[in-house]
Design a protein around this motif. Structure first.
Motif, mmCIF file in Angstrom:
data_model
loop_
_atom_site.group_PDB
_atom_site.id
_atom_site.type_symbol
_atom_site.label_atom_id
_atom_site.label_comp_id
_atom_site.label_asym_id
_atom_site.label_seq_id
_atom_site.Cartn_x
_atom_site.Cartn_y
_atom_site.Cartn_z
ATOM 1 N N TYR A 9 0.997 3.478 -2.559
ATOM 2 C CA TYR A 9 1.745 3.244 -1.323
ATOM 3 C C TYR A 9 1.934 4.574 -0.603
ATOM 4 O O TYR A 9 2.226 5.594 -1.227
ATOM 5 C CB TYR A 9 3.120 2.637 -1.630
ATOM 6 N N SER A 11 3.335 6.234 3.506
ATOM 7 C CA SER A 11 3.849 5.955 4.846
ATOM 8 C C SER A 11 3.817 7.229 5.677
ATOM 9 O O SER A 11 3.942 8.332 5.147
ATOM 10 C CB SER A 11 5.264 5.387 4.792
ATOM 11 N N ASN A 65 3.030 1.979 7.282
ATOM 12 C CA ASN A 65 3.061 1.818 5.828
ATOM 13 C C ASN A 65 1.705 1.286 5.390
ATOM 14 O O ASN A 65 1.099 0.481 6.095
ATOM 15 C CB ASN A 65 4.129 0.798 5.431
ATOM 16 N N ILE A 67 -0.855 0.184 1.800
ATOM 17 C CA ILE A 67 -1.218 0.064 0.381
ATOM 18 C C ILE A 67 -2.697 0.403 0.304
ATOM 19 O O ILE A 67 -3.535 -0.236 0.968
ATOM 20 C CB ILE A 67 -0.971 -1.354 -0.171
#
Length: 71
Positions: A9, A11, A65, A67
């Motif tokens: 993850y 951001s 954001n 993934i």
């Protein structure tokens, strides 16, 4: 180190520039720039979404954001 098929993850402030504050450099990204940064790596984008900053004085700021998956 991230295992193959591992998820990561990350951001970034949403944008297309770099900002320097207090002798620190921040990289802002949008979906296109994120894909450019990842070219030539073993990471691919699984999903992205944009959120607003939760701090009351910064609600107008947005965050990208993502993934990422390692192949």
């Amino acid at each position: 180190m991230l295992k193959s098929d591992g998820a990561f993850y990350c951001s970034f402030k949403y944008g297309d520039d770099e900002v320097e504050r207090d002798q620190r450099t921040f990289t802002n990204l949008n979906e296109f720039l994120l894909s450019q940064v990842l070219q030539g790596t073993s990471l691919t984008v699984q999903s992205t979404w944009v959120t607003s900053d939760l701090r009351p004085s910064r609600q107008q700021e947005q965050w990208l954001n993502a993934i990422l998956i390692k192949s």
